[in-house]
Enzyme design. Sequence first.
Site, PDB file in Angstrom:
ATOM      1  CB  CYS A  78     -10.023  10.263  12.800  1.00  0.00           C
ATOM      2  SG  CYS A  78     -10.951  11.582  13.607  1.00  0.00           S
ATOM      3  CG  HIS A 169      -6.214  12.730  11.478  1.00  0.00           C
ATOM      4  ND1 HIS A 169      -6.895  12.292  10.372  1.00  0.00           N
ATOM      5  CD2 HIS A 169      -7.149  13.182  12.352  1.00  0.00           C
ATOM      6  CE1 HIS A 169      -8.190  12.472  10.552  1.00  0.00           C
ATOM      7  NE2 HIS A 169      -8.369  13.009  11.747  1.00  0.00           N
ATOM      8  CD  GLU A 171      -4.328  10.781   8.333  1.00  0.00           C
ATOM      9  OE1 GLU A 171      -5.465  11.284   8.358  1.00  0.00           O
ATOM     10  OE2 GLU A 171      -3.907  10.029   9.238  1.00  0.00           O
TER      11      GLU A 171
END
Length: 188
Positions: A78, A169, A171
């Site tokens: 991002c 994202h 994560e």
Amino acid sequence: MTVGVLSLQGSFYEHLSILSRLNTDHIQVKTSEDLSRVTRLIIPGGESTAMLALTQKSGLFDLVRDRIMSGMPVYGTCAGMIMLSTFVEDFPNQKTLSCLDIAVRRNAFGRQINSFESEVSFLNSKITVPFIRAPKITQIGEGVDVLSRLESGDIVAVRQGNVMATAFHPELTGGAAVHEYFLHLGLE
């Protein structure tokens, strides 16, 4: 192999958590000394303008760029993708690391309220990932490989040599497929 996660701003804790689950040696990168200890770097999502200011203030900006240009594998999510890009369409004067031959448009999928999850293909498997104020890749240069697209055709993950980036994202999902790919970047 020691993976560093730029830990000045953004979702760095989530990246550190995934690296722990993958039993990978990792450290937070906040100083030039930290950076000198890593063989790979993750630039997390967050706010690209704030991250830029903090990397410049800490003296890391040029050091990070030099390490990447010398071949250190790097992965940006991002805001990290924005920092790695060569051009930001809606902020043409924004300084970037210019290590990935792409143009991006910040917050192109909408504001925070427009955040969404989508299933994308990544290396022949399907993963569901969040897009939070995500940038859009508007152009790619020669030598940039597309790793993933949305059903609309929008490119959301790319790689150019030792540099990879995602608009989403991974994560935040708990899944590790994208991080596992990054850990093998340059070893193939």
